[in-house]
Design an enzyme around this catalytic site. Sequence first.
Site, PDB file in Angstrom:
ATOM      1  N   ASP A  98     -35.142  -7.609 -37.686  1.00  0.00           N
ATOM      2  CA  ASP A  98     -34.853  -6.569 -38.676  1.00  0.00           C
ATOM      3  C   ASP A  98     -36.056  -5.630 -38.680  1.00  0.00           C
ATOM      4  O   ASP A  98     -37.090  -5.917 -38.064  1.00  0.00           O
ATOM      5  CB  ASP A  98     -34.662  -7.223 -40.057  1.00  0.00           C
ATOM      6  CG  ASP A  98     -34.317  -6.204 -41.152  1.00  0.00           C
ATOM      7  OD1 ASP A  98     -33.766  -5.135 -40.838  1.00  0.00           O
ATOM      8  OD2 ASP A  98     -34.616  -6.485 -42.334  1.00  0.00           O
TER       9      ASP A  98
ATOM     10  N   TYR B 217     -36.125   1.734 -41.341  1.00  0.00           N
ATOM     11  CA  TYR B 217     -35.288   2.341 -40.303  1.00  0.00           C
ATOM     12  C   TYR B 217     -34.297   3.343 -40.926  1.00  0.00           C
ATOM     13  O   TYR B 217     -33.929   4.330 -40.308  1.00  0.00           O
ATOM     14  CB  TYR B 217     -34.450   1.265 -39.601  1.00  0.00           C
ATOM     15  CG  TYR B 217     -35.144   0.456 -38.530  1.00  0.00           C
ATOM     16  CD1 TYR B 217     -36.492   0.629 -38.214  1.00  0.00           C
ATOM     17  CD2 TYR B 217     -34.420  -0.502 -37.808  1.00  0.00           C
ATOM     18  CE1 TYR B 217     -37.094  -0.138 -37.213  1.00  0.00           C
ATOM     19  CE2 TYR B 217     -35.013  -1.263 -36.815  1.00  0.00           C
ATOM     20  CZ  TYR B 217     -36.343  -1.082 -36.515  1.00  0.00           C
ATOM     21  OH  TYR B 217     -36.914  -1.840 -35.529  1.00  0.00           O
TER      22      TYR B 217
ATOM     23  N   CYS C  92     -29.821  -6.478 -39.320  1.00  0.00           N
ATOM     24  CA  CYS C  92     -30.070  -5.175 -39.930  1.00  0.00           C
ATOM     25  C   CYS C  92     -28.814  -4.325 -39.742  1.00  0.00           C
ATOM     26  O   CYS C  92     -28.406  -4.068 -38.599  1.00  0.00           O
ATOM     27  CB  CYS C  92     -31.263  -4.537 -39.215  1.00  0.00           C
ATOM     28  SG  CYS C  92     -31.623  -2.857 -39.738  1.00  0.00           S
TER      29      CYS C  92
ATOM     30  N   CYS D 147     -27.033  -3.795 -46.683  1.00  0.00           N
ATOM     31  CA  CYS D 147     -28.379  -3.761 -46.101  1.00  0.00           C
ATOM     32  C   CYS D 147     -28.997  -5.111 -46.423  1.00  0.00           C
ATOM     33  O   CYS D 147     -28.923  -5.577 -47.567  1.00  0.00           O
ATOM     34  CB  CYS D 147     -29.192  -2.639 -46.745  1.00  0.00           C
ATOM     35  SG  CYS D 147     -30.969  -2.727 -46.360  1.00  0.00           S
TER      36      CYS D 147
HETATM   37  N1  DGL Z   1     -32.533  -4.247 -43.502  1.00  0.00           N
HETATM   38  C1  DGL Z   1     -31.970  -3.106 -42.877  1.00  0.00           C
HETATM   39  C2  DGL Z   1     -30.465  -3.043 -43.045  1.00  0.00           C
HETATM   40  O1  DGL Z   1     -29.821  -4.062 -43.164  1.00  0.00           O
HETATM   41  C3  DGL Z   1     -32.527  -1.735 -43.112  1.00  0.00           C
HETATM   42  C4  DGL Z   1     -33.838  -1.542 -43.680  1.00  0.00           C
HETATM   43  C5  DGL Z   1     -34.506  -0.250 -43.297  1.00  0.00           C
HETATM   44  O2  DGL Z   1     -34.087   0.827 -43.728  1.00  0.00           O
HETATM   45  O3  DGL Z   1     -35.468  -0.378 -42.578  1.00  0.00           O
HETATM   46  O4  DGL Z   1     -29.893  -1.987 -43.040  1.00  0.00           O
END
Ligand code: DGL
Length: 260
Positions: free
Chosen positions: A7, A39, A70, A180
Amino acid sequence: MNIGIFDSGIGGISILHQAMLSLPKENYIFYADTDHVPYGTKSKEQIVDYVDHIMQFMIEYNCKAVVIACNTATAAAAQIMREKYHLPIIGIEPAVKPAVEQSAGKRVMVIATPLTIKEQKLKNLVDRIDDTHLVDLVPFPKLVQFAENGIFDTKEVEDYIIETLTDYDMTRYGEFVLGCTHFNYFKDTFRKLFPENVRIIDGNEGTINQLKRVLESRRLLEENEGSVRYFTSGREVTDKEALNRIAALHVRLENMRSIT
Ligand code: DGL
Protein backbone atom coordinates in the site's frame (compact mmCIF):
# COMPACT_ATOMS: atom_id res chain seq x y z
CA MET A 1 7.92 -18.40 -1.20
CA ASN A 2 6.32 -15.20 0.05
CA ILE A 3 3.08 -13.31 -0.44
CA GLY A 4 3.68 -9.63 -1.17
CA ILE A 5 1.20 -7.08 0.16
CA PHE A 6 1.64 -3.39 -0.47
CA ASP A 7 0.00 0.00 0.00
CA SER A 8 1.09 3.62 0.03
CA GLY A 9 1.15 3.39 3.84
CA ILE A 10 -0.47 1.83 6.89
CA GLY A 11 -3.87 1.20 5.24
CA GLY A 12 -2.56 -2.05 3.80
CA ILE A 13 -1.91 -3.41 7.27
CA SER A 14 -5.68 -3.94 7.48
CA ILE A 15 -5.42 -6.33 4.53
CA LEU A 16 -2.31 -7.98 5.94
CA HIS A 17 -4.18 -8.40 9.23
CA GLN A 18 -7.01 -10.23 7.45
CA ALA A 19 -4.52 -12.34 5.47
CA MET A 20 -2.72 -13.42 8.66
CA LEU A 21 -6.06 -14.51 10.13
CA SER A 22 -7.14 -16.44 7.04
CA LEU A 23 -3.76 -17.83 5.93
CA PRO A 24 -1.62 -17.90 9.09
CA LYS A 25 0.97 -20.32 7.75
CA GLU A 26 2.13 -18.14 4.87
CA ASN A 27 5.17 -15.84 4.91
CA TYR A 28 4.45 -12.20 4.09
CA ILE A 29 6.40 -9.25 2.76
CA PHE A 30 4.56 -6.03 3.63
CA TYR A 31 5.61 -2.89 1.77
CA ALA A 32 4.36 0.59 2.66
CA ASP A 33 5.45 3.21 0.14
CA THR A 34 5.84 5.90 2.80
CA ASP A 35 8.15 8.04 0.64
CA HIS A 36 5.22 8.64 -1.71
CA VAL A 37 2.12 8.56 0.50
CA PRO A 38 -0.56 9.75 -0.21
CA TYR A 39 -1.26 8.22 -3.61
CA GLY A 40 -4.86 9.43 -3.78
CA THR A 41 -4.03 13.02 -4.66
CA LYS A 42 -1.38 12.16 -7.30
CA SER A 43 -1.67 11.44 -11.03
CA LYS A 44 -2.34 8.02 -12.45
CA GLU A 45 1.03 8.04 -14.28
CA GLN A 46 2.93 8.68 -11.06
CA ILE A 47 1.16 5.86 -9.27
CA VAL A 48 1.81 3.43 -12.14
CA ASP A 49 5.52 4.28 -11.78
CA TYR A 50 5.56 3.69 -8.02
CA VAL A 51 3.63 0.42 -8.34
CA ASP A 52 5.92 -0.85 -11.09
CA HIS A 53 8.89 -0.28 -8.81
CA ILE A 54 7.18 -2.14 -5.96
CA MET A 55 6.28 -5.07 -8.24
CA GLN A 56 9.96 -5.47 -9.14
CA PHE A 57 10.84 -5.42 -5.45
CA MET A 58 8.25 -8.14 -4.74
CA ILE A 59 9.64 -10.35 -7.50
CA GLU A 60 13.18 -9.89 -6.16
CA TYR A 61 11.89 -10.94 -2.76
CA ASN A 62 10.56 -14.22 -4.11
CA CYS A 63 6.84 -13.45 -4.00
CA LYS A 64 4.48 -16.02 -5.52
CA ALA A 65 1.55 -13.55 -5.53
CA VAL A 66 1.04 -9.87 -4.83
CA VAL A 67 -1.93 -8.19 -3.17
CA ILE A 68 -2.41 -4.52 -4.00
CA ALA A 69 -3.80 -3.48 -0.62
CA CYS A 70 -4.75 -0.08 -1.95
CA ASN A 71 -7.92 0.85 -3.82
CA THR A 72 -6.16 3.81 -5.44
CA ALA A 73 -3.23 1.77 -6.80
CA THR A 74 -5.64 -0.95 -7.96
CA ALA A 75 -7.72 1.60 -9.88
CA ALA A 76 -4.66 3.22 -11.43
CA ALA A 77 -2.31 0.32 -12.09
CA ALA A 78 -3.65 -3.24 -11.53
CA GLN A 79 -4.50 -3.90 -15.16
CA ILE A 80 -1.21 -2.51 -16.45
CA MET A 81 0.75 -4.65 -13.95
CA ARG A 82 -1.19 -7.80 -14.89
CA GLU A 83 -0.19 -7.28 -18.51
CA LYS A 84 3.46 -6.80 -17.55
CA TYR A 85 4.05 -9.41 -14.81
CA HIS A 86 3.06 -13.02 -14.84
CA LEU A 87 2.41 -13.76 -11.20
CA PRO A 88 -1.07 -13.51 -9.68
CA ILE A 89 -1.94 -9.90 -8.77
CA ILE A 90 -4.96 -9.46 -6.51
CA GLY A 91 -6.41 -5.98 -6.24
CA ILE A 92 -8.94 -4.40 -3.94
CA GLU A 93 -11.91 -2.37 -5.04
CA PRO A 94 -14.73 -0.78 -3.06
CA ALA A 95 -17.34 -3.38 -2.03
CA VAL A 96 -20.09 -1.73 -4.08
CA LYS A 97 -21.77 -4.97 -5.17
CA PRO A 98 -22.44 -6.46 -1.72
CA ALA A 99 -23.47 -3.01 -0.50
CA VAL A 100 -26.09 -2.52 -3.22
CA GLU A 101 -27.35 -6.10 -2.78
CA GLN A 102 -27.85 -5.59 0.94
CA SER A 103 -29.10 -2.03 0.95
CA ALA A 104 -32.79 -2.99 0.59
CA GLY A 105 -33.55 0.16 -1.36
CA LYS A 106 -31.73 2.54 0.96
CA ARG A 107 -28.89 4.67 -0.38
CA VAL A 108 -25.27 3.49 -0.52
CA MET A 109 -22.35 5.81 0.14
CA VAL A 110 -18.88 4.91 -1.13
CA ILE A 111 -16.02 6.95 0.30
CA ALA A 112 -12.52 6.82 -1.20
CA THR A 113 -9.52 8.91 -2.21
CA PRO A 114 -10.00 11.58 -4.91
CA LEU A 115 -8.14 9.44 -7.47
CA THR A 116 -10.28 6.33 -6.87
CA ILE A 117 -13.43 8.45 -7.22
CA LYS A 118 -12.14 10.00 -10.46
CA GLU A 119 -10.96 6.78 -12.11
CA GLN A 120 -13.11 5.13 -14.75
CA LYS A 121 -12.73 1.73 -13.01
CA LEU A 122 -15.04 2.70 -10.12
CA LYS A 123 -17.48 4.52 -12.41
CA ASN A 124 -17.76 1.37 -14.56
CA LEU A 125 -18.32 -0.79 -11.49
CA VAL A 126 -21.08 1.51 -10.23
CA ASP A 127 -22.71 1.72 -13.69
CA ARG A 128 -22.83 -2.08 -13.90
CA ILE A 129 -24.42 -2.55 -10.48
CA ASP A 130 -26.37 0.57 -9.62
CA ASP A 131 -29.30 0.52 -12.04
CA THR A 132 -31.59 2.34 -9.60
CA HIS A 133 -29.08 5.12 -8.87
CA LEU A 134 -28.69 4.54 -5.17
CA VAL A 135 -24.93 5.01 -4.98
CA ASP A 136 -23.17 8.24 -4.02
CA LEU A 137 -19.38 8.58 -4.36
CA VAL A 138 -17.74 10.91 -1.84
CA PRO A 139 -14.00 11.73 -1.72
CA PHE A 140 -12.31 12.05 1.68
CA PRO A 141 -8.92 13.54 0.81
CA LYS A 142 -7.64 14.15 4.33
CA LEU A 143 -8.25 10.85 6.13
CA VAL A 144 -5.14 9.17 4.74
CA GLN A 145 -2.88 11.82 6.26
CA PHE A 146 -4.70 11.64 9.58
CA ALA A 147 -4.08 7.88 9.65
CA GLU A 148 -0.43 8.24 8.66
CA ASN A 149 0.03 10.72 11.52
CA GLY A 150 -1.57 8.31 13.99
CA ILE A 151 -4.59 10.60 14.46
CA PHE A 152 -7.61 8.31 14.72
CA ASP A 153 -10.47 8.89 17.16
CA THR A 154 -10.03 12.60 17.86
CA LYS A 155 -12.34 15.63 17.76
CA GLU A 156 -10.41 16.88 14.70
CA VAL A 157 -11.25 13.70 12.78
CA GLU A 158 -14.89 13.83 13.89
CA ASP A 159 -15.22 17.45 12.77
CA TYR A 160 -13.66 16.64 9.41
CA ILE A 161 -16.07 13.73 8.82
CA ILE A 162 -19.10 15.81 9.87
CA GLU A 163 -18.03 18.71 7.68
CA THR A 164 -17.39 16.50 4.63
CA LEU A 165 -20.82 14.88 4.95
CA THR A 166 -22.70 18.04 5.82
CA ASP A 167 -24.83 17.88 2.63
CA TYR A 168 -25.85 14.26 3.18
CA ASP A 169 -28.70 12.98 5.33
CA MET A 170 -27.21 9.78 6.76
CA THR A 171 -30.62 8.43 7.82
CA ARG A 172 -31.30 7.76 4.12
CA TYR A 173 -28.30 5.42 3.87
CA GLY A 174 -28.23 1.68 4.46
CA GLU A 175 -24.60 0.98 3.54
CA PHE A 176 -21.38 2.92 3.96
CA VAL A 177 -18.49 1.49 1.93
CA LEU A 178 -14.89 2.10 2.99
CA GLY A 179 -13.22 2.41 -0.42
CA CYS A 180 -9.73 3.08 0.92
CA THR A 181 -7.80 0.74 3.17
CA HIS A 182 -6.65 3.60 5.41
CA PHE A 183 -10.28 4.28 6.34
CA ASN A 184 -10.47 1.06 8.37
CA TYR A 185 -8.74 2.89 11.22
CA PHE A 186 -11.75 5.20 11.60
CA LYS A 187 -14.45 2.54 11.89
CA ASP A 188 -15.10 3.39 15.55
CA THR A 189 -15.57 7.09 14.77
CA PHE A 190 -17.87 6.43 11.81
CA ARG A 191 -19.89 4.05 13.98
CA LYS A 192 -20.21 6.68 16.66
CA LEU A 193 -21.36 9.37 14.21
CA PHE A 194 -23.84 7.43 12.07
CA PRO A 195 -27.35 6.14 12.81
CA GLU A 196 -27.44 2.47 13.82
CA ASN A 197 -29.06 1.28 10.60
CA VAL A 198 -26.07 2.41 8.51
CA ARG A 199 -23.86 -0.63 7.95
CA ILE A 200 -20.13 -0.06 7.50
CA ILE A 201 -18.44 -2.40 5.06
CA ASP A 202 -14.93 -2.88 3.72
CA GLY A 203 -13.49 -5.13 1.04
CA ASN A 204 -10.81 -6.81 3.16
CA GLU A 205 -12.34 -10.23 3.61
CA GLY A 206 -13.43 -10.44 -0.03
CA THR A 207 -9.92 -9.57 -1.18
CA ILE A 208 -8.27 -12.22 0.98
CA ASN A 209 -10.86 -14.82 -0.04
CA GLN A 210 -9.90 -14.06 -3.61
CA LEU A 211 -6.19 -14.46 -2.74
CA LYS A 212 -6.96 -17.83 -1.17
CA ARG A 213 -8.94 -19.00 -4.21
CA VAL A 214 -6.15 -17.97 -6.58
CA LEU A 215 -3.42 -19.67 -4.51
CA GLU A 216 -5.53 -22.80 -4.14
CA SER A 217 -6.29 -23.06 -7.84
CA ARG A 218 -2.59 -22.74 -8.69
CA ARG A 219 -1.53 -25.08 -5.89
CA LEU A 220 0.54 -22.32 -4.34
CA LEU A 221 -0.69 -22.56 -0.74
CA GLU A 222 2.12 -23.36 1.70
CA GLU A 223 2.50 -24.40 5.31
CA ASN A 224 5.37 -22.27 6.58
CA GLU A 225 6.14 -20.88 10.00
CA GLY A 226 4.01 -17.82 9.24
CA SER A 227 6.18 -14.70 9.28
CA VAL A 228 6.01 -11.04 8.23
CA ARG A 229 8.80 -8.72 7.14
CA TYR A 230 7.91 -5.04 6.98
CA PHE A 231 9.43 -2.56 4.53
CA THR A 232 8.98 1.18 4.06
CA SER A 233 9.75 2.15 0.46
CA GLY A 234 12.26 -0.69 0.18
CA ARG A 235 13.96 -0.31 3.59
CA GLU A 236 13.36 -3.11 6.07
CA VAL A 237 11.81 -2.05 9.37
CA THR A 238 13.99 -3.46 12.15
CA ASP A 239 13.79 -0.69 14.72
CA LYS A 240 11.98 -1.88 17.86
CA GLU A 241 9.94 1.29 18.26
CA ALA A 242 8.68 1.22 14.67
CA LEU A 243 7.78 -2.47 15.02
CA ASN A 244 5.90 -1.66 18.23
CA ARG A 245 3.92 1.02 16.38
CA ILE A 246 2.98 -1.55 13.74
CA ALA A 247 1.95 -4.02 16.47
CA ALA A 248 -0.29 -1.32 17.98
CA LEU A 249 -1.99 -0.84 14.60
CA HIS A 250 -2.75 -4.58 14.47
CA VAL A 251 -4.28 -4.32 17.95
CA ARG A 252 -6.42 -1.35 16.88
CA LEU A 253 -7.63 -3.24 13.79
CA GLU A 254 -8.35 -6.36 15.82
CA ASN A 255 -10.38 -4.37 18.36
CA MET A 256 -12.52 -2.90 15.58
CA ARG A 257 -13.03 -6.12 13.60
CA SER A 258 -16.55 -6.64 14.95
CA ILE A 259 -17.71 -3.11 14.04
CA THR A 260 -20.11 -3.17 11.10
N1 DGL B 1 -4.81 3.11 1.13
C1 DGL B 1 -5.01 3.58 -0.19
C2 DGL B 1 -6.35 3.15 -0.75
O1 DGL B 1 -6.86 2.12 -0.38
C3 DGL B 1 -4.79 5.02 -0.54
C4 DGL B 1 -4.05 5.90 0.32
C5 DGL B 1 -3.38 7.06 -0.38
O2 DGL B 1 -4.06 7.98 -0.86
O3 DGL B 1 -2.18 7.00 -0.41
O4 DGL B 1 -6.90 3.81 -1.59
